[in-house]
Design a protein around this motif. Sequence first.
Motif, PDB file in Angstrom:
ATOM      1  N   ASP A 129       0.848  -1.195   0.000  1.00  9.44           N
ATOM      2  CA  ASP A 129       0.000   0.000   0.000  1.00  9.44           C
ATOM      3  C   ASP A 129       0.877   1.236   0.000  1.00  9.44           C
ATOM      4  O   ASP A 129       2.005   1.225   0.511  1.00  9.44           O
ATOM      5  N   LEU A 130       0.335   2.305  -0.575  1.00 11.47           N
ATOM      6  CA  LEU A 130       1.011   3.593  -0.636  1.00 11.47           C
ATOM      7  C   LEU A 130       0.132   4.613   0.071  1.00 11.47           C
ATOM      8  O   LEU A 130      -0.999   4.869  -0.349  1.00 11.47           O
ATOM      9  N   GLY A 131       0.619   5.155   1.191  1.00 12.59           N
ATOM     10  CA  GLY A 131      -0.134   6.140   1.963  1.00 12.59           C
ATOM     11  C   GLY A 131       0.382   7.542   1.719  1.00 12.59           C
ATOM     12  O   GLY A 131       1.571   7.744   1.453  1.00 12.59           O
ATOM     13  N   HIS A 132      -0.515   8.523   1.829  1.00 15.96           N
ATOM     14  CA  HIS A 132      -0.163   9.909   1.512  1.00 15.96           C
ATOM     15  C   HIS A 132      -0.548  10.822   2.680  1.00 15.96           C
ATOM     16  O   HIS A 132      -1.703  11.249   2.789  1.00 15.96           O
ATOM     17  N   PRO A 133       0.390  11.128   3.585  1.00  9.57           N
ATOM     18  CA  PRO A 133       0.078  12.018   4.707  1.00  9.57           C
ATOM     19  C   PRO A 133      -0.347  13.400   4.207  1.00  9.57           C
ATOM     20  O   PRO A 133       0.218  13.923   3.237  1.00  9.57           O
ATOM     21  N   LYS A 134      -1.347  13.968   4.880  1.00  8.62           N
ATOM     22  CA  LYS A 134      -1.816  15.296   4.492  1.00  8.62           C
ATOM     23  C   LYS A 134      -0.723  16.337   4.716  1.00  8.62           C
ATOM     24  O   LYS A 134       0.007  16.294   5.704  1.00  8.62           O
ATOM     25  N   HIS A 135      -0.637  17.269   3.772  1.00  9.58           N
ATOM     26  CA  HIS A 135       0.263  18.418   3.876  1.00  9.58           C
ATOM     27  C   HIS A 135       1.731  18.000   3.983  1.00  9.58           C
ATOM     28  O   HIS A 135       2.540  18.689   4.601  1.00  9.58           O
ATOM     29  N   ARG A 136       2.083  16.858   3.395  1.00  2.00           N
ATOM     30  CA  ARG A 136       3.468  16.408   3.395  1.00  2.00           C
ATOM     31  C   ARG A 136       3.924  16.172   1.956  1.00  2.00           C
ATOM     32  O   ARG A 136       3.117  15.896   1.074  1.00  2.00           O
ATOM     33  N   LYS A 137       5.242  16.267   1.729  1.00  2.00           N
ATOM     34  CA  LYS A 137       5.788  16.109   0.389  1.00  2.00           C
ATOM     35  C   LYS A 137       6.226  14.676   0.101  1.00  2.00           C
ATOM     36  O   LYS A 137       6.869  14.419  -0.909  1.00  2.00           O
ATOM     37  N   HIS A 138       5.887  13.751   0.989  1.00  2.00           N
ATOM     38  CA  HIS A 138       6.299  12.367   0.789  1.00  2.00           C
ATOM     39  C   HIS A 138       5.101  11.432   0.909  1.00  2.00           C
ATOM     40  O   HIS A 138       4.039  11.807   1.410  1.00  2.00           O
ATOM     41  N   SER A 139       5.290  10.226   0.429  1.00  2.00           N
ATOM     42  CA  SER A 139       4.334   9.134   0.606  1.00  2.00           C
ATOM     43  C   SER A 139       5.035   8.003   1.352  1.00  2.00           C
ATOM     44  O   SER A 139       6.264   7.916   1.353  1.00  2.00           O
ATOM     45  N   TRP A 140       4.240   7.143   1.983  1.00  2.00           N
ATOM     46  CA  TRP A 140       4.780   5.970   2.668  1.00  2.00           C
ATOM     47  C   TRP A 140       4.426   4.718   1.877  1.00  2.00           C
ATOM     48  O   TRP A 140       3.253   4.443   1.632  1.00  2.00           O
ATOM     49  N   LEU A 141       5.430   3.964   1.483  1.00  2.00           N
ATOM     50  CA  LEU A 141       5.203   2.644   0.904  1.00  2.00           C
ATOM     51  C   LEU A 141       5.359   1.609   2.013  1.00  2.00           C
ATOM     52  O   LEU A 141       6.331   1.649   2.771  1.00  2.00           O
ATOM     53  N   VAL A 142       4.396   0.709   2.103  1.00  2.00           N
ATOM     54  CA  VAL A 142       4.441  -0.343   3.121  1.00  2.00           C
ATOM     55  C   VAL A 142       4.257  -1.697   2.453  1.00  2.00           C
ATOM     56  O   VAL A 142       3.394  -1.866   1.586  1.00  2.00           O
ATOM     57  N   ALA A 143       5.092  -2.650   2.846  1.00  2.00           N
ATOM     58  CA  ALA A 143       4.936  -4.049   2.450  1.00  2.00           C
ATOM     59  C   ALA A 143       4.775  -4.878   3.714  1.00  2.00           C
ATOM     60  O   ALA A 143       5.583  -4.755   4.645  1.00  2.00           O
ATOM     61  N   THR A 144       3.728  -5.689   3.776  1.00  2.00           N
ATOM     62  CA  THR A 144       3.494  -6.536   4.944  1.00  2.00           C
ATOM     63  C   THR A 144       3.588  -8.002   4.552  1.00  2.00           C
ATOM     64  O   THR A 144       3.320  -8.380   3.411  1.00  2.00           O
ATOM     65  N   LEU A 145       3.952  -8.829   5.514  1.00  2.00           N
ATOM     66  CA  LEU A 145       4.035 -10.276   5.321  1.00  2.00           C
ATOM     67  C   LEU A 145       3.050 -10.955   6.263  1.00  2.00           C
ATOM     68  O   LEU A 145       3.052 -10.691   7.469  1.00  2.00           O
TER      69      LEU A 145
END
Length: 518
Positions: free
Chosen positions: A314-330
């Motif tokens: 999943d790719l998350g997008h924090p509000k008012h931030r210039k980055h996204s978070w990529l997460v991989a779970t097992l």
Amino acid sequence: MGTTQPYLMLYAIQEHEGWDTHLECGAKKLGYRWQARGRVWQDSQRKPAKNKFEYADGFKTSLIRLAHKKHAIAITSHRYYFEASSKWPTEIPSWRLFPNGEMPSPLAPSKVISSIKAFHGALTRDDNFLAPEPIDLIVSKSNLTNGTKRIFGKDLREFPLNLSPGTNLSRVGPERNPDNFKLLLCCFSDDPRTLEIYSYHLKDAFRRMNVYLNLKIIHPKEIQYEINNGSSPVVLFGVNGKKGERLRAEEASFLDGLDAQRIPYRLFSLDNSALKWSAFDQAGILLESAGGSAYSVRLPAINSKHPLVFIGLDLGHPKHRKHSWLVATLVNEKGHLIGYWRGKQVRDETIREKSLVDALNWCYLTLRKNFAGNYLPLILRDGRMFQHEKLEVYEPFFNNGFSFVEVIKHPVPLMITGESCAQEGSFCKPKGSDYDFIVTSRSRNQSQINLPLKTRLVHDGLSLGKEVVSDLIVGLCYAPTLGLSPTRSPAPIYWSNGLAAIGETNHQFSGLHHVPHN
């Protein structure tokens, strides 16, 4: 169309270009207001709500992609809230408008279904842009929950999914007790009564499950002493405030310290008026955090000597931030979270190749250590793959021996059986569609609508087949999570979505240090 089989409130259209303009004209002729993104309501239906707001129960129309150059329209119910002096709906979410839960009661599902049918009927009365009947299906069934069981108790007893996990835990206990279950309960509040009340309910919950719990109420400043003395505790930390509010500086600093030492922790709200139910609902993840297991799932069997492993992206997008978070779970084939990777990338709707390679490399090394290379990876992507994302990036890590599924949560149509929402485990395959639609679980709130997931098997290097993949997706929605209720999303997506959402105002999935992570 038979009334005993599920069907979709999804309607074919002549041409998807300009669909919204066409429906806007039709809705306005019927006396509705129309706003961008297919939002429809009638001002005459606005009613007063508390907090000086008004609301109207209207509709949302969405374009649903089924295949290349094949689309249809979904009409769903939607409640709009207005500031009393505004003619347009507010963008503020309802949980912020009504922080104490005093929002108006939702429409009953039967009322939702009848209102959508009436609106669709009015739109098609003098216009043939929308088909007058729901789209044709080539497959419709309602038994996908039958292949999965939950496993409880030391003797590994199997139970069907329709039996409450809370009831099963009280009757036969958890699958595995922790060797040394020490729970430290703490907060920065000067009033200890809430901790004492929560302590009572926690002890009662674990007593009912026949689990010995060493619980101690302490001040946060005493945590380090416990750790230095060789203790391996789970911390349960009480915080003030409501959903979406920032932690106080001392609370945030305390959690930073636990994260730095990778001490497992969970949070609870000191303002929660239902601590009894919170305590029992947290029991499963507290057991997991201490090295135990409340329960597992037995997923539908596949013809292989090697275990399935599920990777959620999943790719998350924090509000008012210039980055996204990529997460991989097992997640293993028993449904348990066994690890996760979390990393930043430049804000983008597309998973960047470098970020993906870093995530897959971590997954590969972790799985090689756990399974000696003998495993079958099924990758679940939250949302659709974008144009620049390529399956070729995955191949070096899994030698093409993997399957890949898109799991799309919205927009989706309603799935109906007769005049009611389709039950969990219901499945529909539209004619000419690359996508399937699955109702995976039932909402905890009986008044809420059960929305399906939209899925597509993009690549099937494991030769599982669409039917088996659909069964597995449903089964994974009953795997262990933060609570005891089933989830709409399968566990790998549930965990990756939650971990990607961690931020300054969202700590629901923080503290998962009982499994390996980067």
